[in-house]
Design a protein around this motif. Structure first.
Motif, PDB file in Angstrom:
ATOM      1  N   ARG A  19       0.854  -1.185   0.000  1.00 41.46           N
ATOM      2  CA  ARG A  19       0.000   0.000   0.000  1.00 41.46           C
ATOM      3  C   ARG A  19       0.891   1.237   0.000  1.00 41.46           C
ATOM      4  NH1 ARG A  19      -5.072   1.352   0.298  1.00 41.46           N
ATOM      5  NH2 ARG A  19      -5.681  -0.846   0.542  1.00 41.46           N
ATOM      6  N   ILE A  20       0.828   2.005  -1.087  1.00 39.75           N
ATOM      7  CA  ILE A  20       1.613   3.218  -1.229  1.00 39.75           C
ATOM      8  C   ILE A  20       0.899   4.350  -0.497  1.00 39.75           C
ATOM      9  CG2 ILE A  20       2.725   4.789  -2.840  1.00 39.75           C
ATOM     10  CD1 ILE A  20       3.677   1.897  -3.073  1.00 39.75           C
ATOM     11  N   GLU A  21       1.621   5.021   0.385  1.00 40.81           N
ATOM     12  CA  GLU A  21       1.039   6.131   1.120  1.00 40.81           C
ATOM     13  C   GLU A  21       1.059   7.393   0.258  1.00 40.81           C
ATOM     14  OE1 GLU A  21       2.738   6.722   4.940  1.00 40.81           O
ATOM     15  OE2 GLU A  21       2.864   4.570   5.378  1.00 40.81           O
ATOM     16  N   PRO A  22      -0.050   8.120   0.190  1.00 37.14           N
ATOM     17  CA  PRO A  22      -0.078   9.349  -0.625  1.00 37.14           C
ATOM     18  C   PRO A  22       1.010  10.331  -0.191  1.00 37.14           C
ATOM     19  CG  PRO A  22      -2.274   8.739   0.105  1.00 37.14           C
ATOM     20  CD  PRO A  22      -1.328   7.855   0.850  1.00 37.14           C
ATOM     21  N   GLY A  23       1.743  10.829  -1.171  1.00 35.17           N
ATOM     22  CA  GLY A  23       2.754  11.841  -0.875  1.00 35.17           C
ATOM     23  C   GLY A  23       3.991  11.332  -0.170  1.00 35.17           C
TER      24      GLY A  23
END
Length: 453
Positions: free
Chosen positions: A92-96
Motif C-alpha cells: 500500500r503506497i502512502e499518498p505523498g
C-alpha cells in the motif's frame, strides 16, 4: 620439500583471486535484480525483483514509489508460464510518501514467469525469467583440485612423519599436480564458456538469426483521437514485426524498463518521461492528461531481443484544430536556474562535445533507472531527441546497477553531449532525491562551427 610446498599452497589461492576472472554472459545473470519502471494509476513506480539465491524460496519484490501521487494499493502476482503455479502479494503506497515498499512472493521453479502489477483499475503483465546462478565448471575444478591438494599435503606430511619416503614422495607429487591443475583452471577461466544460470532460455542456434531480428514497426495512437484540453486520454504504442506482421513481444529490460516514453508539447512547456504498461503482447499503454491545446510529440525508446536499441516517434493533437496555429510553435520554452546549471562552453558549437553540469546542492542522491541522472535533449522543431546518462554513474553491461535505496551521488551531476546541428534545443535533467524525481529544464542555443562563442 614440504617446507617449500606449504607456502605455495597459501600463495596460489591468492594468485587465483587476483588474476582469474570469469567471462560474463550476455543478458541478465543469476545475481542481477530485474527492474521494471511503471507509470500506473497516477504513480511512477519501479518494481524491483531481487535475485534468487535458490528456488523454491520466497522471492523479494520491492516497489519503489518515486511519484506516489494519490497512493493506494498495488497488487502483485507472479505466475509460472510452464506450469501455471502462482503466488500473490500487495503493498500500500502512502499518498505523498516516496520510498520503498517491500513484498514477498513465492516461486517454486526457475524459468519464464509473468509478473502482474495492478493498481487503480490498471494492469500490466511483465515477462520475467526467474534465474538461479550455476557454479561454473572452472570453479568446480579449482575447488576439487585444492581439496585433492589438501589431502595430498596431509598424506605427504604423514608419510614424512612415519619415515615412509615413497609414500611421502607420492603424495607430494599428487599435491604438485593438484595445485597446478587448480592454478591452470583459474588462469584459463576467462576463456571458459560462461555457465548460464538455471532457468535461462536456451541460446538460439547461431545460424538461426545471423543478422539479428529486424526493428519493430510502431503504431502510436491516442484515445480519443483528439483529446480535449485538461481531459485524460490513453496513449498506446503498438509494435509489429514488419516481416511477419505479428506483434513484437520480445522486448528486454532496457535501463530498468521495457519501454521509455517521452511526451512533450511543441513549445516544451509540457514534459513527461514515463513508462507504459504492457497490456497485451506488443501493446504498451498509459494514461496522461494534457494541459494545453496544440501538437504533442511522442518518443518511445526500447530494445528488442537480438536487435539492439530503437527510438520510434509519433504525434497527436489536443483541442480543436481551429485553435491550432503559430501559438503552438511560439510558446514559452522551459527555463532552468542559470546559477546551478552550467554549460561549457557557454555558447556550444554543433558537433563538439559540451559539458553540462548541474549543482543540485544536495549530497546523497539516489539512482533512478540505474543512473544518477538523465539528460534528455529535444530540438526546437521536435525532429531530434537525445538521451544520455550522468557520466559518474555509467556502468558496464556486466555490472549490477546501483540499488535505488543507496544514496551515493551528488551534489554535482555531469553530462557530456554533442549537439548534431545548430539551433535551439530544449533540455531536461532528471535525478532522484529522497526517492522523488526532480526535473530541471533549460534552453540551450547551439551555434555553427566557427561562430562566436
Amino acid at each position: 620439500m614440504l617446507k617449500r610446498l606449504v607456502p605455495a599452497l597459501l600463495v596460489l589461492p591468492a594468485l587465483l583471486l587476483t588474476w582469474a576472472g570469469p567471462a560474463a554472459a550476455h543478458g541478465r545473470s543469476g545475481e542481477a535484480d530485474a527492474r521494471f519502471a511503471q507509470t500506473i494509476a497516477g504513480m511512477e513506480l519501479t518494481v524491483v525483483v531481487r535475485a534468487s539465491v535458490r528456488v523454491p524460496a520466497p522471492l523479494q519484490v520491492d516497489v519503489v514509489a518515486h511519484t506516489p501521487g494519490p497512493g493506494g494499493r498495488v497488487d502483485l502476482a507472479i505466475r509460472s508460464v510452464e506450469d501455471g503455479g502462482s503466488a500473490a502479494g500487495a503493498v500500500r503506497i502512502e499518498p505523498g510518501r516516496p520510498g520503498m515498499y517491500p513484498a514477498m512472493l513465492s516461486v517454486d521453479r526457475v524459468g519464464p514467469h509473468e509478473l502482474e502489477v495492478r493498481a487503480g483499475g490498471e494492469r500490466s503483465v511483465l515477462p520475467l525469467t526467474v534465474l538461479v546462478s550455476s557454479t561454473p565448471l572452472w570453479e568446480v575444478v579449482v575447488y576439487a583440485a585444492f581439496a585433492c591438494a589438501a589431502v595430498a599435503l596431509i598424506g605427504a606430511m604423514a608419510g614424512a612423519l612415519l619415515s615412509r619416503r615413497a609414500v611421502a614422495g607420492g603424495f607430494a607429487g599428487g599435491f604438485v599436480v593438484a595445485t597446478v591443475v587448480a592454478f591452470t583452471a583459474g588462469v584459463l577461466s576467462p576463456w571458459f564458456a560462461p555457465t548460464p544460470p538455471r532457468g535461462a532460455p536456451p541460446a538460439p542456434p547461431q545460424e538461426a538469426t545471423p543478422l539479428g531480428r529486424p526493428n519493430a514497426q510502431p503504431l502510436v495512437e491516442v484515445e480519443p483521437g483528439r483529446p480535449a484540453r485538461g481531459s485524460e486520454f490513453l496513449l498506446r504504442v503498438r509494435l509489429f514485426d514488419g516481416s511477419t506482421g505479428h506483434p513484437v513481444d520480445d522486448l528486454v529490460e532496457h535501463h530498468a524498463a521495457l519501454s521509455h516514453v517521452v511526451v512533450t508539447s511543441q513549445d516544451g512547456s509540457y514534459f513527461r518521461h514515463v513508462h507504459p504498461l504492457r497490456t497485451a503482447p506488443g501493446t504498451y499503454e498509459l494514461r496522461l492528461r494534457a494541459q494545453a491545446e496544440g501538437r504533442y510529440r511522442v518518443y518511445a525508446e526500447f530494445e528488442r531481443t537480438d536487435a539492439g536499441g530503437q527510438l520510434v516517434t509519433g504525434d497527436f493533437t489536443v483541442g480543436d484544430p481551429a485553435d491550432e496555429g503559430d501559438a503552438a510553435e511560439e510558446g514559452t520554452p522551459p527555463v532552468g536556474s542559470a546559477d546551478v546549471l552550467a554549460v561549457e562552453p557557454a555558447r556550444p558549437v554543433a558537433g563538439t562535445p559540451v559539458r553540462i553540469t548541474l549543482d543540485t546542492g544536495v549530497t546523497g542522491l539516489q539512482p533512478w533507472l540505474g543512473m544518477a541522472g538523465h539528460l534528455i535533449v529535444r530540438s526546437r522543431d521536435g525532429g531530434y531527441l537525445g538521451h544520455v546518462h550522468e557520466a559518474g554513474s555509467m556502468t558496464s553491461g556486466s555490472e549490477q546497477p546501483p540499488d535505488e535505496s543507496v544514496a551515493q551521488y551528488g551534489p554535482r551531476l555531469e553530462f557530456t553531449f554533442s549537439f548534431p546541428r545548430p539551433g535551439r534545443y530544449l533540455a531536461w535533467i532528471q535525478y532522484a532525491r529522497n526517492y522523488e524525481i526532480v526535473t530541471v529544464p533549460r534552453v540551450i542555443d547551439v551555434g555553427a562551427e566557427g561562430s562566436a562563442r
